[in-house]
Design a protein around this motif. Structure first.
Motif, PDB file in Angstrom:
ATOM      1  N   PRO D  13       0.833  -1.215   0.000  1.00 52.26           N
ATOM      2  CA  PRO D  13       0.000   0.000   0.000  1.00 52.26           C
ATOM      3  C   PRO D  13       0.859   1.253   0.000  1.00 52.26           C
ATOM      4  O   PRO D  13       1.856   1.322   0.706  1.00 52.26           O
ATOM      5  N   VAL D  14       0.456   2.187  -0.811  1.00 55.63           N
ATOM      6  CA  VAL D  14       1.170   3.453  -0.876  1.00 55.63           C
ATOM      7  C   VAL D  14       0.435   4.456  -0.009  1.00 55.63           C
ATOM      8  O   VAL D  14      -0.739   4.748  -0.229  1.00 55.63           O
ATOM      9  N   LEU D  15       1.147   4.925   0.988  1.00 58.70           N
ATOM     10  CA  LEU D  15       0.527   5.890   1.894  1.00 58.70           C
ATOM     11  C   LEU D  15       0.785   7.301   1.377  1.00 58.70           C
ATOM     12  O   LEU D  15       1.902   7.619   0.978  1.00 58.70           O
ATOM     13  N   GLU D  16      -0.251   8.070   1.367  1.00 54.18           N
ATOM     14  CA  GLU D  16      -0.078   9.478   1.005  1.00 54.18           C
ATOM     15  C   GLU D  16      -0.483  10.324   2.189  1.00 54.18           C
ATOM     16  O   GLU D  16      -1.636  10.297   2.594  1.00 54.18           O
ATOM     17  N   SER D  17       0.467  11.060   2.707  1.00 53.90           N
ATOM     18  CA  SER D  17       0.114  11.912   3.832  1.00 53.90           C
ATOM     19  C   SER D  17      -0.763  13.045   3.308  1.00 53.90           C
ATOM     20  O   SER D  17      -0.756  13.328   2.110  1.00 53.90           O
ATOM     21  N   PRO D  18      -1.505  13.684   4.187  1.00 52.64           N
ATOM     22  CA  PRO D  18      -2.416  14.737   3.712  1.00 52.64           C
ATOM     23  C   PRO D  18      -1.699  15.818   2.914  1.00 52.64           C
ATOM     24  O   PRO D  18      -2.244  16.357   1.966  1.00 52.64           O
ATOM     25  N   LEU D  19      -0.479  16.116   3.305  1.00 50.73           N
ATOM     26  CA  LEU D  19       0.214  17.235   2.675  1.00 50.73           C
ATOM     27  C   LEU D  19       1.002  16.820   1.433  1.00 50.73           C
ATOM     28  O   LEU D  19       1.703  17.617   0.835  1.00 50.73           O
ATOM     29  N   GLU D 173       9.700  29.848  18.948  1.00 48.55           N
ATOM     30  CA  GLU D 173       9.579  29.807  17.487  1.00 48.55           C
ATOM     31  C   GLU D 173       9.313  28.396  16.973  1.00 48.55           C
ATOM     32  O   GLU D 173       9.728  28.035  15.883  1.00 48.55           O
ATOM     33  N   HIS D 174       8.653  27.618  17.761  1.00 51.24           N
ATOM     34  CA  HIS D 174       8.380  26.244  17.358  1.00 51.24           C
ATOM     35  C   HIS D 174       6.986  25.819  17.846  1.00 51.24           C
ATOM     36  O   HIS D 174       6.746  25.715  19.034  1.00 51.24           O
ATOM     37  N   PHE D 175       6.106  25.610  16.913  1.00 47.53           N
ATOM     38  CA  PHE D 175       4.741  25.215  17.243  1.00 47.53           C
ATOM     39  C   PHE D 175       4.358  23.971  16.461  1.00 47.53           C
ATOM     40  O   PHE D 175       5.019  23.597  15.495  1.00 47.53           O
ATOM     41  N   GLU D 176       3.277  23.371  16.916  1.00 44.49           N
ATOM     42  CA  GLU D 176       2.740  22.227  16.209  1.00 44.49           C
ATOM     43  C   GLU D 176       1.322  22.577  15.796  1.00 44.49           C
ATOM     44  O   GLU D 176       0.593  23.212  16.562  1.00 44.49           O
ATOM     45  N   LEU D 177       0.963  22.158  14.609  1.00 44.28           N
ATOM     46  CA  LEU D 177      -0.334  22.517  14.053  1.00 44.28           C
ATOM     47  C   LEU D 177      -1.002  21.227  13.608  1.00 44.28           C
ATOM     48  O   LEU D 177      -0.398  20.462  12.860  1.00 44.28           O
ATOM     49  N   ILE D 178      -2.206  20.991  14.072  1.00 47.14           N
ATOM     50  CA  ILE D 178      -2.905  19.785  13.640  1.00 47.14           C
ATOM     51  C   ILE D 178      -4.182  20.221  12.930  1.00 47.14           C
ATOM     52  O   ILE D 178      -5.028  20.886  13.515  1.00 47.14           O
ATOM     53  N   VAL D 179      -4.258  19.849  11.665  1.00 47.51           N
ATOM     54  CA  VAL D 179      -5.315  20.370  10.796  1.00 47.51           C
ATOM     55  C   VAL D 179      -6.062  19.214  10.155  1.00 47.51           C
ATOM     56  O   VAL D 179      -5.460  18.193   9.802  1.00 47.51           O
ATOM     57  N   TYR D 186      -5.837  23.702   1.473  1.00 43.73           N
ATOM     58  CA  TYR D 186      -6.222  25.097   1.656  1.00 43.73           C
ATOM     59  C   TYR D 186      -5.326  25.783   2.684  1.00 43.73           C
ATOM     60  O   TYR D 186      -4.799  26.872   2.452  1.00 43.73           O
ATOM     61  N   VAL D 187      -5.133  25.129   3.804  1.00 41.79           N
ATOM     62  CA  VAL D 187      -4.336  25.741   4.868  1.00 41.79           C
ATOM     63  C   VAL D 187      -2.907  25.982   4.388  1.00 41.79           C
ATOM     64  O   VAL D 187      -2.324  27.039   4.624  1.00 41.79           O
ATOM     65  N   ALA D 188      -2.361  25.019   3.672  1.00 42.66           N
ATOM     66  CA  ALA D 188      -0.994  25.194   3.184  1.00 42.66           C
ATOM     67  C   ALA D 188      -0.925  26.351   2.194  1.00 42.66           C
ATOM     68  O   ALA D 188      -0.023  27.185   2.259  1.00 42.66           O
ATOM     69  N   ARG D 189      -1.887  26.426   1.306  1.00 40.38           N
ATOM     70  CA  ARG D 189      -1.894  27.537   0.353  1.00 40.38           C
ATOM     71  C   ARG D 189      -2.044  28.866   1.093  1.00 40.38           C
ATOM     72  O   ARG D 189      -1.438  29.869   0.746  1.00 40.38           O
ATOM     73  N   TRP D 190      -2.868  28.831   2.124  1.00 40.40           N
ATOM     74  CA  TRP D 190      -3.089  30.053   2.905  1.00 40.40           C
ATOM     75  C   TRP D 190      -1.783  30.482   3.572  1.00 40.40           C
ATOM     76  O   TRP D 190      -1.418  31.650   3.570  1.00 40.40           O
ATOM     77  N   ILE D 191      -1.060  29.536   4.125  1.00 43.68           N
ATOM     78  CA  ILE D 191       0.198  29.844   4.803  1.00 43.68           C
ATOM     79  C   ILE D 191       1.214  30.391   3.803  1.00 43.68           C
ATOM     80  O   ILE D 191       1.884  31.390   4.066  1.00 43.68           O
ATOM     81  N   VAL D 192       1.301  29.754   2.663  1.00 44.95           N
ATOM     82  CA  VAL D 192       2.248  30.224   1.653  1.00 44.95           C
ATOM     83  C   VAL D 192       1.918  31.663   1.272  1.00 44.95           C
ATOM     84  O   VAL D 192       2.795  32.520   1.157  1.00 44.95           O
ATOM     85  N   ASP D 193       0.634  31.949   1.146  1.00 45.83           N
ATOM     86  CA  ASP D 193       0.218  33.299   0.792  1.00 45.83           C
ATOM     87  C   ASP D 193       0.560  34.282   1.917  1.00 45.83           C
ATOM     88  O   ASP D 193       1.072  35.369   1.666  1.00 45.83           O
ATOM     89  N   ALA D 194       0.298  33.870   3.133  1.00 47.59           N
ATOM     90  CA  ALA D 194       0.554  34.774   4.264  1.00 47.59           C
ATOM     91  C   ALA D 194       2.045  35.016   4.455  1.00 47.59           C
ATOM     92  O   ALA D 194       2.449  36.029   5.014  1.00 47.59           O
ATOM     93  N   CYS D 195       2.852  34.075   4.005  1.00 47.01           N
ATOM     94  CA  CYS D 195       4.300  34.224   4.150  1.00 47.01           C
ATOM     95  C   CYS D 195       4.917  34.750   2.866  1.00 47.01           C
ATOM     96  O   CYS D 195       6.122  34.560   2.636  1.00 47.01           O
ATOM     97  N   ALA D 196       4.117  35.359   2.026  1.00 46.62           N
ATOM     98  CA  ALA D 196       4.613  35.757   0.704  1.00 46.62           C
ATOM     99  C   ALA D 196       5.889  36.580   0.794  1.00 46.62           C
ATOM    100  O   ALA D 196       6.787  36.411  -0.019  1.00 46.62           O
ATOM    101  N   GLU D 197       5.980  37.465   1.775  1.00 49.57           N
ATOM    102  CA  GLU D 197       7.183  38.308   1.854  1.00 49.57           C
ATOM    103  C   GLU D 197       8.325  37.588   2.542  1.00 49.57           C
ATOM    104  O   GLU D 197       9.470  37.667   2.122  1.00 49.57           O
TER     105      GLU D 197
END
Ligand SMILES: Cc1cc2nc3c(=O)[nH]c(=O)nc-3n(C[C@H](O)[C@H](O)[C@H](O)COP(=O)(O)OP(=O)(O)OC[C@H]3O[C@@H](n4cnc5c(N)ncnc54)[C@H](O)[C@@H]3O)c2cc1C
Ligand SMILES: NC(=O)c1ccc[n+]([C@@H]2O[C@H](COP(=O)([O-])OP(=O)(O)OC[C@H]3O[C@@H](n4cnc5c(N)ncnc54)[C@H](O)[C@@H]3O)[C@@H](O)[C@H]2O)c1
Ligand SMILES: Cc1cc2nc3c(=O)[nH]c(=O)nc-3n(C[C@H](O)[C@H](O)[C@H](O)COP(=O)(O)O)c2cc1C
Ligand SMILES: [Zn+2]
Lengths: 1006, 100, 421, 205
Positions: D13-19, D173-179, D186-197
């Motif tokens: 079985p090939v496991l695909e993580s959510p991300l 400067e180290h957190f854990e996020l469970i989504v 969506y969350v990853a895209r949102w983060i990338v956008d928020a970190c644009a600079e």
């Protein structure tokens, strides 16, 4: 003066080395780094910056900040153009292009100005009194009214810039960075608080930035620099210049707009243009200062009439001299500082008209000592000049301020500055509905009492003495820190070294009397932007619009983009006078956000376009997208709608998919269905209470379909629940209903039946679901699943089993929404795509066909299965849907919604009931939403019998099918009804049973 | 923008984490079948809707998923207390007392 | 009939008064001292209350009427709504009532001799999902068969009508179509209140402002008048038309209503040159907008789900609305919000009004118009006046009694009225 | 996967993580103020039970070597991390390599009314690190993550953009996020956008 500009040779908070070129209405000009557009325009000698909206009168700059009513400009062009900025708030940058938003064809020759002659026929409310005949012409009149109104132009293209949003929490939020705000912020910081200090100006300092070069002024500026330096060095302080606190909301929540890039250019590629700070503060200090009030007198809107404090700001902060010869009219000592600075700058003063009977304070004496002509008991009653001020009329005024006591005399001047006293900036403290209170001593409204809300300090609280401002702010800063949980509550910073002249009391004067009555005198403007005069306010009151709110709405006082920062209090005072009541009794109009306008884009933040709403993906999403699926939005989920193969239309694709399921095997991604794991000894009892049917006897390994009703008896969700083991169930909900259903279950469990031992856990995301459907479904599954007997005998319809599918532990449910042999294969989503692909491989030989929601809808409609939300609309009972069979009448517990089914209206026999419809012409597919009538030849309004809820062309039957709800429909089988369509046709159809295909349900039992 | 104390998370949280769930303390009738249409309709739809103190249910939907009760003034929006379902705090509120 | 002679408004009268410096304009209405009693007391001087008084006097000749208003006339929801007018409701009962209103709107300016600036620029309801489109088809078909104008527009037709609207198929919730009612539009809300007030006053109705009803006096269970902060005012019949405050009024008579009062917000942009010529509404993306004659974009924001009498709401609701507006009109992103405010709306479980007698003889309620009653002002006043005059519900009002919450005969207009408008 | 031992021979079985898909798209290690890394191959269990149920607490202690944490806190052992979700609800994250069959172990040990649900595929577990983390969290969530209020070991469920997340402070400067899985793209895209600079780097572990 230097370089042909009205610029002082030295001074100002400017970078003299950096010339900045810009254009105004196409004319090239230049200013200096540090200028605002307004100061640069004044430096360039621009007098007329706008034409007034109603009368087309010339208007010049009157203020220097957010109060400015006249100098409204449009910046730039194209997609990034910004309408309606106040020139006083636009920081100059290289290449800035500004245009005035009024005046046609241009500012100098304005056609509307011709109307000026008719001004007297356009009193407030004239719209309501005319344009009434003939009625049919109103839309034409309106067309022109609309064209004449409006200021700037909206962009025509999408915004090229991005916006940003951030949430903040702090102990003490200080709004306003003047002396009071700085003092309060420093004190709170010293007590260990997390502090945010905001100011809408480009740098902190507030009114200190307008100070001149005197020794006393220099000392204050030095105090500012020291205080600011200390704040900058502190860790838990956030300083936000160029940031406007635009709204104060409940529980100490403040919206702040930070203009990150506007001072650098029109757009900000790669960086957010503005940022919204959403601040929750434990304590708030309002150090928003006070706004100087202009005096209202005849022709006071001529370019060249300005606020005294603004003129002072232009001299000291921007080194601009907006005239040669000044006439000053004041009700107070403070404005004398302008005269002193003006004189210091080497310019002429025609006169200081002090409206008070005497002026013996330190500053007036100093002015007299300096040889300035100070005339007490005197007011400027009228400005004169054609394009701009060329003189003023002075007249002696009665001590009460209501009448003149002698004839008027002219003086020559090219600038009139007035000061009618100060209005504390109470806006934010009033946003939650706390009314400000009139303070006779401050001659202004001060903030009303807040329970645990903001505390005002400094001029915002009506304290005008600089030292007193700072002292009070220090005390309140410490107190706020203590209330927020820090410090001992005692001020720790030293008392500053501020020397300030003691001031004598000011006079309460708003409208300067004229030799003529208000209705006959030349216009005395109260609200410049909306052309509201003192006479208009009197007229409104005369016509019965007596409440201050009526006056606002009838005259438009304070409706402008400045929200009446200069005019409102004068308006209130004039109204009070007209009605012979006190200002306190008259009250202000309601203060509302935004303190100054806020960009829509900033309020929206990054949550536009792609990120407007989350897109939820299943584990197989990428596979679908690689196959070129067309998508349907279902709630936030993206579901494959159909899978077109090369060149196929939607219709063709759906037909192919349907036939594949009926004839061989199809595969559907059903992962989006809500799934709730239910455990506990009372789980069955609980299910039996929330579903119409009973679950008490559902054995492990078995599934049951249920309908969920709200307490009003109406269907709101449906789905299959499986018994996983003893006291352990898995509930399926509709895709859109998942979150709502979980909330619903928790609601009843937690609030009404806490004694029931049962837990719910959402497992929607954990499981990926591939539904195999069609006569070959079993064969496909058998290739990848070896540990379970899939035969009908061992694994019957409505059974479920654990199994291993393609090496992955799975749960397989034998349930069907298509009427075909179906297996719903559930695997942990991390293996979803793997299993899906193995199933596709296994099905190759049977030409396994992925199908989307559309084909699923057709297939289920052929079977007469309902879709909650499509065939029901929140007003349908189980019986209406022909599903009485699923309602447990004899359950011991009165399940949710049951009692409502017995109400007189729900027992009615002619309720709309779900039926099938067969069009007489078999190829005619009725539109979903078509209404049904008994005969098409009746007069409008027709007696509607119901409507079509679902309608498709059925490829298996080779004809159209429809589901509909029809009044008393189940007793009308065989009757012919009609659907009158928008194109004028009346489509005939016959009422039939809801099941069109395999009525005995044999196919799913094989 | 309210800030609400969740009695389970034991801290003040932002309004956006919660969903309001209507008037609190509406007990479901024990025997619905014995009620008249009128009594049943009253239970379903008729609310106190006071101008003043209001006891209402909130769901910490983006947090701990617990329902709890809040006593809030519907004019000033000041929250007097949050308390778990099933509790009926002493010092009963003055219902819908007048404002302004 | 104590009808006062009233100067007519016209271009000519403006000219005449202009010459005398507007010093001689008549009052639009008097400021009378309340009498001891009236035939009818209307509680609430919003559009509906004033219209009721006007039609009582005009149609039924009942002029011994007072309207008691706790603040200023038209200061409730009448003065704070987004002024959208349409009659394209789904169910027959609602459709007939709103269509009566629409017909009255069409002659209202002339009827009142007060320009209410009723602008029939058309109302568009966008559909973003397949189910939206089914609902739109269903409603438009129902409207047509009820004699109410309506069309279903394709995306291309929408784009031609509203060039600035984002009709891209790639947006998060693409626009799939719309319903279009050409006769719908907007009106100048304050003028509606003032026009009815002036008309009612001229017919002899006493408009009593700044007077709050604090109690409803009953004798032997029968309503006999209202207590106010200025004393008792007797009344043979009492009509409560107090919108968001109806629950409070009901409480005064010991009654409850199936209502909750919620904050509903709106906002305006700074004024712009004409750029939007119709009214655009979207349920799914949740925003609605039109441009006023003054040039500001008038935008309806969402409702706060909690009860509130604060006439204000939460910021995040407005942020959400502006996301929708920027999504629908990407060009408006650089436009700025000038002012936001809130109203208290009286929401009913089925999004339909309550026009009803009560268990207290003599006491009537007209409320529950929630987020969408401005459009109904003339019709509501008309049928309520008839009801108060005759002591019997007008036939168009009959389906809207409070009894439906007991029988179950709700008229669920959430689809048509679901969002605030 | 808890039942991993049972996996068949014929399929690997090939496991695909959510991300899985996002990871490939946003590799930008240079100058990133925020680094996201997904922890895959964990077992996630949703535990429900009364905190007063001593046998329940005891069995968690015995099997996972950790105490059920109090309100708003998390706790770790060499076998598992446990997060407080609600007054009777916890999330346990177990490294599959160290403890392969926690469900069976727990089920076997626990008495009374409890619920244990395997939600391993339902969530994405992200470590969020870097100088830009504090700002990112403030942009995304209405919760106050200031170190004074939310130090190491604290956790909270709250809003994250227009989704929700369980956030835990691990250290500076180290957190854990469970989504939730379906939102992760969506969350990853949102983060990338928020970190644009400031830049954002997404990696796996
Ligand atoms: C933001 C917003 C947007 C809206 N948009 C639309 C729209 O686009 N289209 C639409 O059709 N509808 C809309 N509505 C709804 C519409 O505004 C209302 O349904 C309608 O105006 C109600 O009119 P009314 O006369 O019944 O109430 P109101 O105008 O509220 O009048 C009620 C009056 O009763 C008075 N009163 C209350 N209690 C007492 C008392 N005890 N004593 C004396 N007087 C009292 C109040 O002061 C008030 O003046 C909107 C509402 C809001 C808040
Ligand atoms: N003698 C007088 O008659 C008189 C009258 C008024 C003021 N003053 C003097 O002016 C000074 C007042 O000091 P102060 O600190 O109270 O006020 P200030 O005017 O110096 O500072 C107020 C600051 O608040 C900012 N501000 C206002 N609203 C804001 C908002 N919503 N968001 C962001 N920023 C906002 C303004 O831009 C300004 O910089 C004192 O020195 C006082 O003596 C004297
Ligand atoms: C249709 C409409 C248009 C409005 N246009 C403006 C406007 O251009 N400028 C403005 O300041 N307020 C405008 N308002 C808002 C009013 O100023 C006011 O906020 C609203 O009527 C609510 O009253 P309140 O704020 O006094 O409570 C408008 C209101 C409505 C209903
Ligand atoms: Zn909580």
């Amino acid at each position: 003066m230097s370089d042909s500009q009205r610029r002082l040779p030295a001074g100002g908070r400017l970078d003299r080395k950096q010339k900045v070129s810009f254009t105004f209405d196409g004319r090239p000009m230049w200013g200096l780094a540090g200028d605002t557009l307004a100061s640069a325009l004044l430096a360039n000698g621009v007098e007329t910056v706008a034409r007034s909206f109603k009368y087309g009168r010339r208007r010049g700059i009157v203020g220097h900040g957010s109060e400015e009513p006249n100098a409204i400009v449009q910046l730039g062009s194209g997609a990034a153009t910004v309408p309606n900025l106040k020139a006083t708030q636009v920081e100059l940058y290289e290449g800035l292009e500004a245009r005035s938003v009024s005046g046609w064809p241009n500012l100098d020759v304005d056609v509307i100005a011709l109307l000026g002659v008719f001004a007297r026929f356009l009193p407030p409310g004239f719209y309501y009194k005319t344009f009434m005949a003939p009625a049919r012409l109103w839309m034409t009149y309106e067309h022109f009214i609309r064209k004449a109104a409006g200021l700037g132009r909206a962009p025509q293209n999408p915004d090229p810039d991005r916006y940003d949003k951030i949430n903040r929490h702090c102990d003490v939020l200080v709004i306003g960075g003047g002396p009071a705000g700085l003092a309060a912020a420093r004190e709170a910081t010293r007590q260990g608080s997390r502090v945010i200090l905001v100011d809408e100006q480009s740098e902190m300092g507030g009114s200190l930035l307008s100070l001149g070069g005197s020794e006393a002024d220099a000392a204050q500026l030095q105090w500012r620099d020291q205080t600011l330096a200390e704040l900058e060095a502190s860790v838990d302080v956030l300083l936000l210049p160029r940031s406007t606190a635009f709204g104060y909301y409940d529980h100490n929540f403040v919206g702040i707009l930070e203009r990150l890039e506007d001072h650098r250019g029109l757009t900000s590629p790669g960086r957010p243009r503005q940022r919204l700070h959403r601040v929750r503060a434990r304590q708030i200090i309002m150090a928003t200062g006070a706004q100087e009030r202009p005096l209202v007198f005849a022709n006071n809107d001529l370019p060249g009439v300005m606020l005294a404090s603004s003129v002072r700001t232009y001299i000291n902060r921007y080194a601009v001299i907006p005239g040669q010869r000044l006439a000053l009219c004041t009700t107070n000592d403070n404005a004398y500082q302008l005269a002193l600075d003006w004189q210091e700058a080497g310019c002429d003063i025609a006169v200081i008209a002090d409206t008070r009977p005497e002026a013996e304070g330190v500053l007036p004496r100093l002015a007299r000592e300096r040889g300035i002509d100070v005339r007490t008991g005197t007011a400027i009653i009228e400005a004169s000049g054609r394009k701009c001020v060329s003189g003023a009329l002075l007249a002696p005024i009665h001590a009460g301020g209501k009448s003149l006591t002698g004839p008027a005399t002219p003086v020559e001047c090219d600038l009139i500055a007035t000061s009618g006293g100060w209005s504390p900036v109470v806006h934010l403290s009033s946003h939650t509905g706390i009314r400000p209170i009139w303070d006779d001593e401050a001659i202004g409204f001060v903030p009303g009492p807040h329970a645990d809300g903001p505390v005002a300090v400094g001029s915002a609280q009506g304290i005008y003495c600089p030292l007193a401002c700072v002292e009070q702010a220090r005390t309140e800063g410490a107190a706020a820190a203590l209330r927020a949980g820090q410090g001992a509550g005692e001020s720790s910073s030293p008392s500053p070294d501020i020397i300030a002249a003691l001031e004598e009391p000011a006079q309460a004067l708003f409208l300067v009397p004229h030799t003529k009555t208000t209705s006959r005198a030349p216009s005395q403007f109260v609200d410049f932007q909306l052309d509201v005069t003192a006479a208009a306010i009197e007229l409104a009151a005369r016509e019965g619009y007596e409440s201050v709110e009526h006056v606002k709405r009838y005259t438009a006082l304070g409706f402008g983009t400045d929200q009446g920062k200069l005019g409102n209090i004068n308006g209130v005072a004039i109204l009070a006078d007209t009605l012979n009541q006190s200002i306190a009794d008259t009250g202000t109009t309601m203060f509302r956000p935004a303190y100054t306008p806020v960009t829509f884009g900033a309020m929206a933040g990054g949550e536009v376009g792609d990120l407007f709403d989350p897109e939820r993906y299943t584990a197989m999403h990428r596979w679908h997208s690689e196959q070129g699926a067309a998508w349907e939005n279902v709630g936030q989920w993206k579901r494959p709608w159909y899978f077109p193969v090369a060149g196929e239309s939607m219709e063709e694709a759906v037909q192919r998919e349907c036939l594949a399921v009926r004839n061989s095997v199809g595969i559907l991604d059903a992962s989006t269905l809500g799934k709730i794991d239910i455990q506990g000894p009372d789980a069955a009892e609980f299910l039996t209470r929330v579903y119409t049917n009973s679950y008490l006897k559902l054995a492990p390994g078995k599934c049951r379909y249920g309908l969920m009703l709200h307490e009003d008896g109406m269907i709101f969700d449906d789905g299959v629940t499986a018994c996983l083991g003893e006291s352990h169930y898995l509930m399926h909900t509709t895709t859109g209903g998942a979150a709502g259903v979980l909330g619903w279950l928790e609601l009843w469990r937690q609030t009404e039946w806490p004694e029931l031992q049962v837990y719910f856990t959402s497992v929607t995301d954990h499981w990926a679901t591939a539904t195999l459907s069609g006569p070959n479904a079993r064969k496909v599954l058998a290739r990848v699943c070896h540990d379970v007997d899939l035969s009908d005998e061992a694994f019957a319809f409505m059974d479920w089993n654990s199994a291993t599918v393609a090496g992955v532990p799975a749960r397989i449910f034998r349930i069907s929404f298509t009427g075909e042999l179906s297996f719903e294969v559930n695997v942990p989503a991390n293996f979803g795509r793997h299993v899906w692909e193995r199933l596709m491989e296994a099905g190759k030989e049977f030409n396994i066909t992925p199908y989307g929601t559309e084909a699923m809808h057709v297939l289920r409609a052929e079977k007469g299965f309902i879709i909650v939300g499509q065939d029901t609309d929140g007003s349908m009972t189980p019986d209406d849907m022909g599903m009485d069979w699923i309602v447990g009448k004899n359950k011991s517990f009165s399940f949710l919604g049951k009692r409502s089914l017995e109400r007189s209206d729900t027992r009615r026999t002619n309720r709309k009931q779900l039926v099938g419809l067969r069009t007489v012409e078999p190829n005619e597919v009725l539109p979903e939403g078509a209404q049904i009538v008994n005969t098409p030849d009746q007069a409008v309004p027709m007696a509607m019998q119901g409507h079509v809820t679902s309608s498709y062309f059925s490829p298996s039957l080779g004809r159209s099918i429809a589901l509909a709800v029809v009044k008393g429909g189940r007793n009308r089988l065989g009757e012919k009804v009609f659907c009158p369509l928008a194109d004028g046709r009346n489509v005939a159809a016959v009422i039939c049973q809801t099941v069109f295909y395999d009525p005995d349900g044999e196919r799913q039992h094989v | 923008m309210l800030q609400i104390y969740c009695p389970y998370c034991q801290e003040l949280r932002e309004e956006e984490e919660f969903s309001p769930s209507g008037e609190a303390h509406i007990a479901r009738p024990r025997d619905p079948e014995s009620l008249s249409d009128e009594q049943w309709g009253d239970y379903l739809f008729f609310r106190k809707n006071p101008r003043g103190l209001h006891r209402e249910m909130w769901h910490h939907s983006a947090g701990c998923r617990r329902y709890f009760n809040v006593e809030r003034d519907t004019v000033s929006y000041v929250i007097a207390r949050s308390y778990p379902i099933g509790e009926d705090p002493a010092g009963a509120m003055v219902e819908g007392h007048d404002h302004e | 009939m104590p009808t006062r002679s009233r100067n007519r408004y016209s271009a000519l009268s403006l000219l005449k008064h202009g010459l005398s410096h507007h010093e001689n304009w008549q009052r639009a209405w008097r400021n009378p001292t309340p009498k001891q009693s009236y035939d009818v007391v209307i509680v609430g001087g919003g559009g509906h209350g004033l219209a009721t008084a006007y039609y009582l006097a005009k149609v039924h000749g009942i002029t011994n009427v007072a309207v008691v208003e706790k603040g200023y006339l038209g200061g409730g929801n009448t003065g704070r709504n987004t002024t959208i007018i349409r009659s394209n409701y789904l169910w027959d009962e609602a459709a007939h009532l709103y269509e009566l209103s629409m017909k009255l709107w069409e002659g209202l300016t002339q009827e009142l001799n007060f320009n209410v600036m009723f602008s029939q620029r058309g109302v568009m309801n966008l559909g973003h999902t397949l189910q939206d489109m089914r609902d739109i088809e269903r409603r438009v078909n129902a409207n047509r068969l009820n004699g109410i104008d309506g069309e279903v527009l394709s995306t291309a037709e929408i784009q031609t009508k509203i060039p600035l609207l984002n009709c891209s198929p790639d947006s998060r919730y693409p626009i799939l179509g719309a319903s279009w009612q050409p006769r719908g539009g907007t009106a100048r809300h304050d003028a509606v209140a003032w026009g009815y007030a002036r008309g009612a006053d001229a017919l002899g109705v006493d408009l009593i402002q700044q007077t709050e009803v604090t109690g409803i006096r009953r004798q032997n269970g029968v309503a006999v008048g209202v207590e106010t902060n200025r004393g008792f005012i007797g009344a043979a019949r009492i009509g409560c038309v107090t919108a968001g405050n109806s629950g409070v009024l009901a409480g005064m008579a010991g009654l409850r209503l199936p209502l909750e009062s919620h904050p509903l917000q709106a906002l305006v942009s700074e004024p712009l040159k004409p750029c939007l010529d119709t009214v655009v509404m979207s349920n799914a993306v949740h925003g609605y907008v039109s441009q006023s004659d003054k040039g500001d974009l008038v935008i309806g924001a969402g409702i706060d789900r909690y009860n509130g009498y604060g006439q204000r709401g939460s910021l995040h609701v407005v942020e959400h609305t502006l996301q929708a507006i920027c999504e629908l009109f990407p060009a408006f992103s650089r436009v700025r919000m000038n002012r936001q405010w809130g109203g208290i709306v009286d929401t009913c479980p089925d999004a339909c009004p309550i026009i009803s007698a009560t268990s207290v003889p003599g006491l009537y309620f007209n409320c529950g118009w929630g987020t969408g009653g401005f459009k109904a002002t003339p019709g509501s006043g008309f049928v309520f006046a008839d009801t108060l005059a005759k002591g019997k519900l007008h036939s168009l009002a009959a389906p809207f009694t409070v009894d439906r919450f007991h029988s179950g005969a709700l008229i669920d207009e959430h689809g048509a009225a679901g969002v605030a408008h | 996967m808890s039942e991993s031992a049972e996996m068949g021979q014929r399929f690997a079985p090939v496991l695909e993580s959510p991300l899985h898909y996002v990871r490939a798209r946003h590799r930008n290690p240079a100058a990133a103020a925020v680094t996201l890394s997904e922890r895959s191959a964990c077992i996630l269990l949703n535990l429900r039970g009364s905190p007063e149920n001593e046998p329940f607490r005891e069995s968690v202690r015995a099997v996972l070597h950790v105490e059920l944490p109090e309100v708003g806190r998390s706790a770790d052992s060499e076998l598992a991390s446990i997060y407080w979700l609600g007054p009777d609800e916890w999330l346990a994250v177990v490294d599959q390599a160290t403890l392969a069959e926690p469900v069976a172990a727990l089920r076997g040990a626990i008495q009374g009314h409890v619920s244990i649900v395997d939600v391993s595929s339902a969530q994405s577990l992200l470590a969020v690190q870097g100088a830009g983390v504090a700002e990112l969290l403030q942009k995304a969530s209405v919760y106050d993550f200031h170190p004074r209020e939310f130090g190491p070991g604290r956790c909270a469920q709250t809003t994250f953009a227009k989704a929700t997340a369980l956030v835990r402070c691990v250290g500076e400067e180290h957190f854990e996020l469970i989504v939730r899985r379906s939102f992760i793209d969506y969350v990853a895209r949102w983060i990338v956008d928020a970190c644009a600079e400031s830049g954002c780097h997404i990696s796996g572990t």
